[in-house]
Structures are given as structure tokens and as C-alpha cells.
Design an enzyme around this catalytic site. Sequence first.
Site, mmCIF file in Angstrom:
data_model
loop_
_atom_site.group_PDB
_atom_site.id
_atom_site.type_symbol
_atom_site.label_atom_id
_atom_site.label_comp_id
_atom_site.label_asym_id
_atom_site.label_seq_id
_atom_site.Cartn_x
_atom_site.Cartn_y
_atom_site.Cartn_z
ATOM 1 C CB SER A 48 49.590 33.990 38.663
ATOM 2 O OG SER A 48 50.514 34.487 39.620
ATOM 3 C CG ASP A 81 46.152 30.807 37.188
ATOM 4 O OD1 ASP A 81 45.128 30.455 36.589
ATOM 5 O OD2 ASP A 81 46.164 31.139 38.401
ATOM 6 C CG HIS A 82 43.708 34.124 35.979
ATOM 7 N ND1 HIS A 82 42.399 34.268 35.599
ATOM 8 C CD2 HIS A 82 43.682 33.301 37.047
ATOM 9 C CE1 HIS A 82 41.622 33.567 36.409
ATOM 10 N NE2 HIS A 82 42.363 32.956 37.296
ATOM 11 N N GLY A 180 40.008 33.693 46.071
ATOM 12 C CA GLY A 180 40.275 34.190 47.416
ATOM 13 C C GLY A 180 39.563 33.398 48.508
ATOM 14 C CE LYS A 183 37.315 29.698 47.098
ATOM 15 N NZ LYS A 183 38.093 30.670 46.305
ATOM 16 N N GLY A 211 38.885 29.281 41.414
ATOM 17 C CA GLY A 211 38.347 29.634 42.729
ATOM 18 C C GLY A 211 37.885 28.425 43.513
ATOM 19 C CB SER A 213 40.774 27.703 47.930
ATOM 20 O OG SER A 213 42.080 27.635 47.399
ATOM 21 C CG ASN A 253 42.592 26.690 38.325
ATOM 22 O OD1 ASN A 253 42.749 25.599 37.774
ATOM 23 N ND2 ASN A 253 42.714 27.833 37.687
HETATM 24 P P1 13P Z 1 41.454 30.043 44.860
HETATM 25 O O1 13P Z 1 41.579 31.485 45.188
HETATM 26 O O2 13P Z 1 40.127 29.501 45.273
HETATM 27 O O3 13P Z 1 42.557 29.216 45.382
HETATM 28 O O4 13P Z 1 41.484 29.917 43.254
HETATM 29 C C1 13P Z 1 42.710 29.864 42.570
HETATM 30 C C2 13P Z 1 42.561 30.028 41.102
HETATM 31 O O5 13P Z 1 41.481 29.981 40.541
HETATM 32 C C3 13P Z 1 43.772 30.234 40.329
HETATM 33 O O6 13P Z 1 43.518 30.491 38.986
HETATM 34 O O1 G3H Z 2 43.599 33.492 40.255
HETATM 35 C C1 G3H Z 2 44.488 33.945 40.930
HETATM 36 C C2 G3H Z 2 45.505 33.047 41.511
HETATM 37 O O2 G3H Z 2 45.164 32.703 42.812
HETATM 38 C C3 G3H Z 2 46.864 33.659 41.397
HETATM 39 O O3 G3H Z 2 47.014 34.671 42.331
HETATM 40 O O4 G3H Z 2 47.735 36.531 40.835
HETATM 41 O O5 G3H Z 2 48.063 36.656 43.327
HETATM 42 O O6 G3H Z 2 49.435 35.084 41.928
HETATM 43 P P1 G3H Z 2 48.152 35.811 42.095
HETATM 44 ZN ZN ZN Z 3 41.706 31.585 38.664
#
Ligand code: 13P
Ligand code: G3H
Ligand code: ZN
Length: 316
Positions: A48, A81-82, A180, A183, A211, A213, A253
Site C-alpha cells: 500500500s 494496493d490502492h 478493517g 465489516k 476487505g 479478512s 485481499n
Molecule cells: P482487510 O481489511 O479485510 O484485510 O482488507 C484488505 C484489503 O482490502 C487490502 O486492499
Molecule cells: O486497504 C487497505 C489495506 O489494508 C492497506 O492498509 O493503507 O494501512 O497499509 P494500509
Molecule cells: Zn483494499
Amino acid sequence: MIVTTAQLFKHAYGKYAVGAYNINNAEQAMGLFKGCIDSKAPFIIQISKGARKYTDKRMLEAIIRSAGEIFPDAIFAVHLDHGDEQTCYECIDSGFFSSVMIDASHDPFDENVAITKRVVDKAHAKGISVEAELGMLGGVEEDIKVEEGNACLTDPVEAEDFVKKTGCDSLACAIGTSHGAFKFKGKQSLHFDVLEKIKARLPGFPLVMHGSSSVPQDEVARINAAGGQIAGSMGVDVNEYLPAAKRGVTKVNIDTDGRLVWTRVHREFFRDKPAEFDFRPPGKIFIEEYAKFIASRNKLLGSAGQLDDLRASLKK
Ligand code: 13P
Ligand code: G3H
Ligand code: ZN
């Protein structure tokens, strides 16, 4: 061995989902590689913007390259990521990334299309693939917090239009998850109806679930028993990973769960050994525990056991 994200998706589509795990440091990298080798699974390492800032992007690159040497049988892709537009360009130019995510999902549709298309053009010129996002997940991403009421699911008609207009290679869809550890407030379930409609309009096209997890409740209970104060957490039902994969979700993810493993290990360690101050013993335990966690997720995603077949298919 670093491969393209497209190669991983081609092998996985419709059969299993590739786990995409975030890393920020060497311990996470070691646990991730070990867990994927133990479970014989291909995987995606994702970085990220926050991770790139935490140590230094060059440090992360060095860690990943070294892990690839320590675990020569690993087959993986490296993904941003993002990303915002500027960070995507930096990663495309770095020559290290297999794919980037441009996340302009907070912008209006036409703006999202325009930004994504610019990134796609630059990335494709260098053989790098692009994940884009349509719809809005709830939860916290970097410095953006989306309240549950403002999150909106991906519209399948818009999804088809968006992919045609941008030429992106995969699409992150909002199907009920959020980032997070908190959810779902009520019913815990993915919107399979929306997913099926998107798949019907985009057959064969890799979809991404952010998301994802599962926020294991036994993990949270152990954290709280060791001094943590995490209340009201809820994650994705792990039994929904494979049904999602069969409906086109090719990348799943997972980041938050790894943070929970880290917190549980370290809270318990220092609770039980209050006179300790060497960080290496708990670090070592974390690597082992994270490897076990990763292997367990790869089994649930269906990616466990796919490594040999993937390797053979890459040689064809
Ligand atoms: P989680 O917060 O569910 O682990 O999602 C992570 C994610 O989407 C990272 O891009
Ligand atoms: O989508 C977010 C990921 O969990 C990355 O988290 O931006 O705190 O590294 P972070
Ligand atoms: Zn994400």
C-alpha cells in the site's frame, strides 16, 4: 519467481482465488513466503502507499527480492494496493511491479474512467496490468473513512461499461465487504446476487474482493484476554471464499487478519514474559504463526496445492 498477475489470474479464474496479502516488514514477508511454500500456493504480495512510506519503498523491494531468493520455489506477483495516479506511475516506471491498482472509486464515474484509462495506457505500454475499483467499500483506507451508510455496491451495468471504457484488467467490486475489523453490523454475508450479475456481464473477467479478512473471533478473544480492547468486530465468513471464486473472484485481499495475528502474538508474549525486551523471540513466533495463518487461508481460497500445476503451465 515473480510472474505477471495476468499469468496467475489465467490459471486461477473460476477455479480458485489467489490470496493477495499486504506486507510492511521483513517478518510479514518471511511468514507469507513460508506459508505459501508450506501450502504450495501461488500468491500476490501487495504494497500500500502506507507501507511504501513506513520503512521506505526501496526497503520493501529489497525484502521481497531477498525473500524470493530465500524461497526459490515461490511463484508470486507484486502489486500496488490502492494507488493514486502518481503512485501508479512511480510503480509502473520502477520495473518491479507486476500490476498496479488505481483506486479512483471515490471520484464520480466519468472521472474514475478518465483516471483509470490514463493509468491503463501507461501500464499496458510496459506490460503491466491494472486493477481498478468501482463502487465504494465501507471502512478505513489510508486517510479516507467511508461510513457504512455511504458505502455503495457495484452496479453490474456500470461495471460492464467501466471495463469497456477503461480497458482495465481486473475490477475490484463492492459486494458487501469493507476494510478493517468491523465489516458487518448485522448479517454477515457477501452479496452473491450482485456478484453473479457482474459475472454474467463480464464473463471470464477477473474480479477482486477487497476487505476479505475473516477477523477470527478466537484471535480477537486472545488479544482481548491479553489486554486488548477490540469490541464488536466481524469479518467475512471463510466458507464464502470459494463460492465467490467460482463466481469470478480471482483475487482476495487480506491484510487486517495478519495484523491481528501480530497483535495476539506480541500481546501474549509480553504479558507472559513482562521482563523481556528482546523483540526477536516474539518476532520468530510471529513468523511461524503468520505462516500457519497464510497456509490456512490458501486452503480456504483453493490456491493451496496449485503451485506445481501452475509451474508446469507456465513452461508450456
Ligand atoms: P482487510 O481489511 O479485510 O484485510 O482488507 C484488505 C484489503 O482490502 C487490502 O486492499
Ligand atoms: O486497504 C487497505 C489495506 O489494508 C492497506 O492498509 O493503507 O494501512 O497499509 P494500509
Ligand atoms: Zn483494499
